[in-house]
Write a protein that holds these residues in place. Structure first.
Motif, mmCIF file in Angstrom:
data_model
loop_
_atom_site.group_PDB
_atom_site.id
_atom_site.type_symbol
_atom_site.label_atom_id
_atom_site.label_comp_id
_atom_site.label_asym_id
_atom_site.label_seq_id
_atom_site.Cartn_x
_atom_site.Cartn_y
_atom_site.Cartn_z
ATOM 1 N N ARG A 156 69.442 26.412 -38.520
ATOM 2 C CA ARG A 156 69.348 26.437 -39.861
ATOM 3 C C ARG A 156 67.876 25.697 -40.149
ATOM 4 N N ILE A 157 67.292 25.764 -41.460
ATOM 5 C CA ILE A 157 66.081 25.228 -41.880
ATOM 6 C C ILE A 157 66.207 23.601 -42.232
ATOM 7 N N SER A 158 65.365 22.876 -41.465
ATOM 8 C CA SER A 158 65.531 21.474 -41.458
ATOM 9 C C SER A 158 64.424 21.012 -42.236
ATOM 10 N N ASP A 159 63.201 21.772 -42.434
ATOM 11 C CA ASP A 159 62.106 21.282 -43.221
ATOM 12 C C ASP A 159 61.627 22.525 -43.875
ATOM 13 N N PHE A 160 61.913 22.613 -45.181
ATOM 14 C CA PHE A 160 61.866 23.903 -46.061
ATOM 15 C C PHE A 160 60.527 24.145 -46.310
ATOM 16 N N SER A 161 59.357 23.260 -46.481
ATOM 17 C CA SER A 161 58.098 23.601 -46.685
ATOM 18 C C SER A 161 57.268 24.017 -45.603
ATOM 19 N N ARG A 162 57.757 23.069 -44.302
ATOM 20 C CA ARG A 162 57.110 23.448 -42.993
ATOM 21 C C ARG A 162 57.645 24.835 -42.702
ATOM 22 N N TYR A 163 58.852 25.254 -42.905
ATOM 23 C CA TYR A 163 59.228 26.306 -42.422
ATOM 24 C C TYR A 163 58.525 27.561 -43.282
ATOM 25 N N TYR A 164 58.612 27.481 -44.618
ATOM 26 C CA TYR A 164 57.954 28.163 -45.241
ATOM 27 C C TYR A 164 56.443 28.778 -44.932
ATOM 28 N N ASP A 198 67.144 30.047 -47.799
ATOM 29 C CA ASP A 198 68.385 29.823 -47.215
ATOM 30 C C ASP A 198 68.769 28.750 -46.649
ATOM 31 N N ALA A 199 69.802 27.880 -47.067
ATOM 32 C CA ALA A 199 70.004 26.400 -46.336
ATOM 33 C C ALA A 199 71.360 26.747 -45.454
ATOM 34 N N ARG A 200 71.583 27.800 -45.384
ATOM 35 C CA ARG A 200 73.142 27.745 -44.557
ATOM 36 C C ARG A 200 72.826 27.910 -43.131
ATOM 37 N N ILE A 201 73.606 28.001 -42.344
ATOM 38 C CA ILE A 201 73.606 27.951 -40.830
ATOM 39 C C ILE A 201 73.638 29.496 -40.466
ATOM 40 N N GLN A 202 72.415 29.947 -39.738
ATOM 41 C CA GLN A 202 72.245 31.320 -39.575
ATOM 42 C C GLN A 202 72.675 31.517 -37.972
ATOM 43 N N SER A 203 73.208 32.865 -37.704
ATOM 44 C CA SER A 203 73.533 33.064 -36.558
ATOM 45 C C SER A 203 72.756 34.250 -35.996
ATOM 46 N N MET A 204 72.256 34.143 -34.762
ATOM 47 C CA MET A 204 71.310 35.165 -34.206
ATOM 48 C C MET A 204 71.794 35.454 -32.765
ATOM 49 N N ASP A 205 72.039 36.616 -32.586
ATOM 50 C CA ASP A 205 72.664 37.216 -31.341
ATOM 51 C C ASP A 205 71.342 37.658 -30.777
ATOM 52 N N ASN A 206 71.187 37.398 -29.323
ATOM 53 C CA ASN A 206 70.249 37.646 -28.243
ATOM 54 C C ASN A 206 70.588 38.726 -27.367
ATOM 55 N N GLN A 207 69.621 39.679 -27.123
ATOM 56 C CA GLN A 207 69.751 40.824 -26.481
ATOM 57 C C GLN A 207 69.996 40.148 -24.970
ATOM 58 N N ALA A 208 70.923 40.939 -24.351
ATOM 59 C CA ALA A 208 71.118 40.548 -22.812
ATOM 60 C C ALA A 208 69.973 40.770 -22.111
ATOM 61 N N ASP A 209 69.483 39.702 -21.305
ATOM 62 C CA ASP A 209 68.438 39.837 -20.602
ATOM 63 C C ASP A 209 68.340 39.338 -19.206
ATOM 64 N N ARG A 210 67.508 39.688 -18.222
ATOM 65 C CA ARG A 210 67.775 39.178 -16.874
ATOM 66 C C ARG A 210 66.858 37.869 -16.742
ATOM 67 N N LEU A 266 62.284 27.497 -66.915
ATOM 68 C CA LEU A 266 63.715 27.181 -66.159
ATOM 69 C C LEU A 266 63.721 28.261 -65.020
ATOM 70 N N PHE A 267 64.321 27.319 -63.960
ATOM 71 C CA PHE A 267 64.654 28.233 -62.636
ATOM 72 C C PHE A 267 66.070 27.686 -61.853
ATOM 73 N N ILE A 268 66.653 28.583 -61.690
ATOM 74 C CA ILE A 268 68.008 28.237 -60.974
ATOM 75 C C ILE A 268 67.868 28.238 -59.394
ATOM 76 N N VAL A 269 68.328 27.301 -58.599
ATOM 77 C CA VAL A 269 68.690 27.477 -57.307
ATOM 78 C C VAL A 269 69.990 27.795 -57.120
ATOM 79 N N GLU A 270 70.336 28.880 -56.121
ATOM 80 C CA GLU A 270 71.904 29.186 -56.033
ATOM 81 C C GLU A 270 72.564 28.497 -54.907
ATOM 82 N N GLU A 271 73.600 28.014 -54.851
ATOM 83 C CA GLU A 271 74.272 27.258 -54.196
ATOM 84 C C GLU A 271 73.991 28.025 -52.496
ATOM 85 N N GLY A 272 73.811 27.169 -51.635
ATOM 86 C CA GLY A 272 73.616 27.440 -50.383
ATOM 87 C C GLY A 272 72.327 27.790 -50.019
#
Length: 327
Positions: A96-104, A66-78, A20-26
């Motif tokens: 967010r991850i759209s294709d989990f196997s491909r992402y992995y 993680d299937a949730r929407i991730q936020s990523m801040d980019n460092q200010a650049d020129r 047995l294994f459990i996949v958490e919400e999100g």
């Protein structure tokens, strides 16, 4: 015998526990069998939704992503615009991850740092390319967010101006074979320079700040300061000129008013003296002796009012005739 019974009872429980294994919400789960992503009868990767699921114990392992929407801040650049001017851009990305196997497979496991590193590199290249097509005015007044939307679309769909055979990441042999099978099994074949090739979907791109480089902004501020100081000096000189004019006009008005007042006072005083003399003359004309007597008294008053004066006069002088006893 008792130990054997306990072993017979515990063995299925242990097998069930490891099955047995459990996949958490999100989150979403993928099962690996001997290091390869488990597939269904249609040769498609199995992605498990949140809930309780089964697997073959000791043979299959579960990776939770993680299937949730991730936020990523980019460092200010020129970045360089179409006009060859530098701008400092501060931005952030949601994805967010759209294709989990491909992402992995493409990100070397569930390492989000690796995914963000690849995403930052792609985003920087796309934003630099889009910035090179626009001038400063178009970037600053981009109220509809066309720049951010173009970057997002280019990241999701890929572009034709980048080589598609560029390797995304260094993969193991098993991961390459799994990724090849994924591409062969799916009808959708994303461009290798798109984020879809990593199993990632860019949800939104936003520009937080647009600033000038420090050396450019300092030069602009210094020029603006010099222009404002020049305007201030011109305004002050004009103010001083107007003040001098107003002061001169005020002095002229004061002098003119005082002269007019003095003139009017002299005329009034002369007219008053004339009327007084006329009244005195008319009054004294009626009695000459009384007039002579009054003038003598005034002469006495003026002559004897200062005690420091010394007068040498003959007592029999006609000046003292009104001081002599009557005959």
């Amino acid at each position: 015998m008792r130990n054997l019974m306990i072993s017979i009872i515990l063995f299925p429980l242990i097998i069930l526990y490891f099955s047995l294994f459990i996949v958490e919400e999100g989150q979403r789960g993928i099962v690996l069998r001997f290091g390869k992503v488990l597939r269904n009868n249609h040769n498609q990767s199995e992605v498990y939704a949140p809930g309780l699921h089964f697997k073959i114990p000791f043979v299959e392992t579960v990776k939770s992503l993680d299937a949730r929407i991730q936020s990523m801040d980019n460092q200010a650049d020129r970045f360089v615009t179409k006009e060859k001017k530098d701008l400092i851009i501060d931005s952030y990305i949601t994805w967010r991850i759209s294709d989990f196997s491909r992402y992995y497979l493409t990100t070397g496991g569930d390492d989000i740092t690796q995914a963000e590193m690849l995403l930052k590199r792609k985003f920087s290249d796309r934003l630099r390319s889009e910035m090179g097509r626009l001038n400063v005015k178009d970037i600053v007044i981009d109220a509809s967010g066309r720049l951010a939307n173009n970057v997002k679309d280019a990241l999701n769909s890929g572009s034709d101006d980048e080589p598609e055979n560029q390797p995304i990441n260094v993969l193991t042999y098993e991961q390459k074979m799994s990724l090849t099978s994924i591409n062969n099994s799916n009808d959708f074949h994303p461009k290798s320079n798109s984020m879809a090739a990593l199993g990632i979907q860019v949800v939104d791109v936003r520009i937080k700040h647009i600033n000038l480089p420090t050396e450019v902004s300092d030069a602009i501020y210094n020029r603006m300061r010099a222009e404002r100081e020049a305007v201030a000096r011109r305004q002050r000189s004009q103010g001083k000129e107007e003040a001098e004019k107003l002061r001169a006009q005020a002095d002229y008005q004061v002098t003119r008013t005082l002269a007019e007042a003095e003139r009017t006072a002299l005329i009034t005083r002369g007219e008053g003296d004339a009327k007084a003399m006329k009244l005195f003359a008319n009054a004294f004309k009626q009695d000459i002796d009384f007039y002579v007597f009054i003038r003598s008294l005034r002469a006495y008053e003026q002559s004897f009012s200062c005690y420091q004066d010394v007068l040498i006069l003959n007592p029999t002088s006609d000046f003292f005739r009104y001081m002599k006893p009557p005959l």
